[in-house]
Scaffold this motif. Structure first.
Motif, PDB file in Angstrom:
ATOM      1  N   UNK A  31      38.905  31.394  22.017  1.00 57.57           N
ATOM      2  CA  UNK A  31      38.873  32.041  23.338  1.00 57.57           C
ATOM      3  C   UNK A  31      39.950  31.477  24.253  1.00 57.57           C
ATOM      4  N   UNK A  32      40.539  32.358  25.031  1.00 58.93           N
ATOM      5  CA  UNK A  32      41.567  31.990  25.997  1.00 58.93           C
ATOM      6  C   UNK A  32      40.922  31.253  27.178  1.00 58.93           C
ATOM      7  N   UNK A  33      41.382  30.037  27.517  1.00 64.19           N
ATOM      8  CA  UNK A  33      40.743  29.273  28.596  1.00 64.19           C
ATOM      9  C   UNK A  33      40.785  29.981  29.955  1.00 64.19           C
ATOM     10  N   UNK A  34      41.863  30.696  30.253  1.00 67.15           N
ATOM     11  CA  UNK A  34      41.945  31.405  31.538  1.00 67.15           C
ATOM     12  C   UNK A  34      40.939  32.545  31.590  1.00 67.15           C
ATOM     13  N   UNK A  35      40.762  33.257  30.492  1.00 70.70           N
ATOM     14  CA  UNK A  35      39.770  34.323  30.437  1.00 70.70           C
ATOM     15  C   UNK A  35      38.358  33.753  30.621  1.00 70.70           C
ATOM     16  N   UNK A  36      38.091  32.608  30.011  1.00 71.26           N
ATOM     17  CA  UNK A  36      36.777  31.960  30.163  1.00 71.26           C
ATOM     18  C   UNK A  36      36.545  31.536  31.618  1.00 71.26           C
ATOM     19  N   UNK A  37      37.585  30.969  32.249  1.00 70.42           N
ATOM     20  CA  UNK A  37      37.452  30.538  33.645  1.00 70.42           C
ATOM     21  C   UNK A  37      37.141  31.727  34.542  1.00 70.42           C
ATOM     22  N   UNK A  38      37.868  32.821  34.325  1.00 69.51           N
ATOM     23  CA  UNK A  38      37.624  34.021  35.122  1.00 69.51           C
ATOM     24  C   UNK A  38      36.214  34.568  34.889  1.00 69.51           C
ATOM     25  N   UNK A  39      35.740  34.508  33.638  1.00 72.75           N
ATOM     26  CA  UNK A  39      34.401  35.007  33.322  1.00 72.75           C
ATOM     27  C   UNK A  39      33.325  34.192  34.036  1.00 72.75           C
ATOM     28  N   UNK A  40      33.481  32.879  34.076  1.00 72.41           N
ATOM     29  CA  UNK A  40      32.506  32.026  34.785  1.00 72.41           C
ATOM     30  C   UNK A  40      32.526  32.347  36.274  1.00 72.41           C
ATOM     31  N   UNK A  41      33.712  32.462  36.853  1.00 61.92           N
ATOM     32  CA  UNK A  41      33.827  32.763  38.286  1.00 61.92           C
ATOM     33  C   UNK A  41      33.238  34.135  38.611  1.00 61.92           C
ATOM     34  N   UNK A  42      33.521  35.126  37.771  1.00 73.24           N
ATOM     35  CA  UNK A  42      33.007  36.468  38.007  1.00 73.24           C
ATOM     36  C   UNK A  42      31.482  36.497  37.895  1.00 73.24           C
ATOM     37  N   UNK A  43      30.928  35.802  36.916  1.00 74.85           N
ATOM     38  CA  UNK A  43      29.473  35.760  36.752  1.00 74.85           C
ATOM     39  C   UNK A  43      28.808  35.133  37.979  1.00 74.85           C
ATOM     40  N   UNK A  44      29.415  34.086  38.519  1.00 77.54           N
ATOM     41  CA  UNK A  44      28.841  33.452  39.716  1.00 77.54           C
ATOM     42  C   UNK A  44      28.918  34.394  40.913  1.00 77.54           C
ATOM     43  N   UNK A  45      30.025  35.078  41.065  1.00 78.16           N
ATOM     44  CA  UNK A  45      30.162  36.046  42.160  1.00 78.16           C
ATOM     45  C   UNK A  45      29.127  37.154  42.053  1.00 78.16           C
ATOM     46  N   UNK A  46      28.897  37.647  40.836  1.00 80.33           N
ATOM     47  CA  UNK A  46      27.886  38.692  40.641  1.00 80.33           C
ATOM     48  C   UNK A  46      26.491  38.168  40.968  1.00 80.33           C
ATOM     49  N   UNK A  47      26.214  36.932  40.582  1.00 83.56           N
ATOM     50  CA  UNK A  47      24.928  36.321  40.910  1.00 83.56           C
ATOM     51  C   UNK A  47      24.709  36.324  42.419  1.00 83.56           C
ATOM     52  N   UNK A  48      25.730  35.896  43.155  1.00 78.05           N
ATOM     53  CA  UNK A  48      25.607  35.777  44.616  1.00 78.05           C
ATOM     54  C   UNK A  48      25.474  37.136  45.309  1.00 78.05           C
ATOM     55  N   UNK A  49      25.919  38.194  44.661  1.00 72.92           N
ATOM     56  CA  UNK A  49      25.841  39.508  45.298  1.00 72.92           C
ATOM     57  C   UNK A  49      24.564  40.272  44.945  1.00 72.92           C
ATOM     58  N   UNK A  50      23.759  39.733  44.036  1.00 67.34           N
ATOM     59  CA  UNK A  50      22.552  40.421  43.604  1.00 67.34           C
ATOM     60  C   UNK A  50      21.364  40.238  44.539  1.00 67.34           C
ATOM     61  N   UNK A  51      20.438  41.192  44.503  1.00 69.83           N
ATOM     62  CA  UNK A  51      19.246  41.153  45.360  1.00 69.83           C
ATOM     63  C   UNK A  51      18.361  39.934  45.088  1.00 69.83           C
ATOM     64  N   UNK A 102      26.887  26.507  35.608  1.00 68.38           N
ATOM     65  CA  UNK A 102      27.079  27.810  34.981  1.00 68.38           C
ATOM     66  C   UNK A 102      28.194  27.708  33.947  1.00 68.38           C
ATOM     67  N   UNK A 103      28.034  28.430  32.848  1.00 68.55           N
ATOM     68  CA  UNK A 103      29.074  28.492  31.831  1.00 68.55           C
ATOM     69  C   UNK A 103      28.909  29.802  31.058  1.00 68.55           C
TER      70      UNK A 103
END
Length: 169
Positions: free
Chosen positions: A104-124, A96-97
């Motif tokens: 782009x700020x590297x910390x913001x990008x890292x958080x965005x990747x982590x958040x996207x994965x978390x949202x994926x795992x919580x979806x139906x 995932x990326x």
């Protein structure tokens, strides 16, 4: 390459600017006597190591420790994969990326990747997939790279499933 670049950065007195540059390069010092401890070359189970030198033990801050920990974790993961497959389990791998640019700020990008994965795992849809394959666990690894478009965090995930059936059809 990173450790060499950091080692080359010294202050006017010739001291390393980054303490992690001393990892594996300087003897440990007895804090009471202020004397350097003996440095020993030690062999164990077909491997050699050095005892009595400074190590930082940080996978994020120290390039020397990072490569050693990555090698150790790779071996552990290899054993886990072998055991899981031998027991009849299946593996699914994904990377995932997010879109990014040089500014782009590297910390913001890292958080965005982590958040996207978390949202994926919580979806139906994911929950249906996980139930269908009998998901039993996962191993995640963050890999930040740097290139022409700046910092680029990737999240590599290995999913362990109980079912080898036609889960992806």
């Amino acid at each position: 390459a990173v450790s060499k670049a950091l080692r080359d950065q010294k202050d006017d007195a010739g001291h390393y600017r980054h303490k992690v540059c001393t990892c594996g390069r300087r003897a440990l010092t007895d804090w009471r006597s202020r004397q350097d401890l003996d440095v020993e070359l030690v062999g164990h189970e077909g491997r050699m190591s050095v005892r009595g030198v400074i190590t930082w033990g940080s996978v994020w801050l120290c390039p020397v420790c990072a490569s050693q920990m990555a090698a150790r974790r790779s071996e552990e993961l290899g054993e886990l994969v072998k055991a899981h497959v031998a027991a009849g389990g299946a593996l699914y791998f994904a990377t995932y990326t997010v879109r990014h640019t040089r500014i782009d700020d590297p910390e913001r990008l890292r958080r965005a990747v982590a958040k996207a994965h978390s949202k994926l795992l919580s979806g139906a849809p994911w929950k249906r997939f996980a139930a269908g394959v009998g998901l039993v666990g996962m191993v995640r690894a963050l890999e930040p790279t740097h290139g022409a478009n700046g910092w680029h965090p990737h999240l590599h995930v290995l999913y362990f499933a109980a079912d080898r059936g036609e889960a992806l059809e």
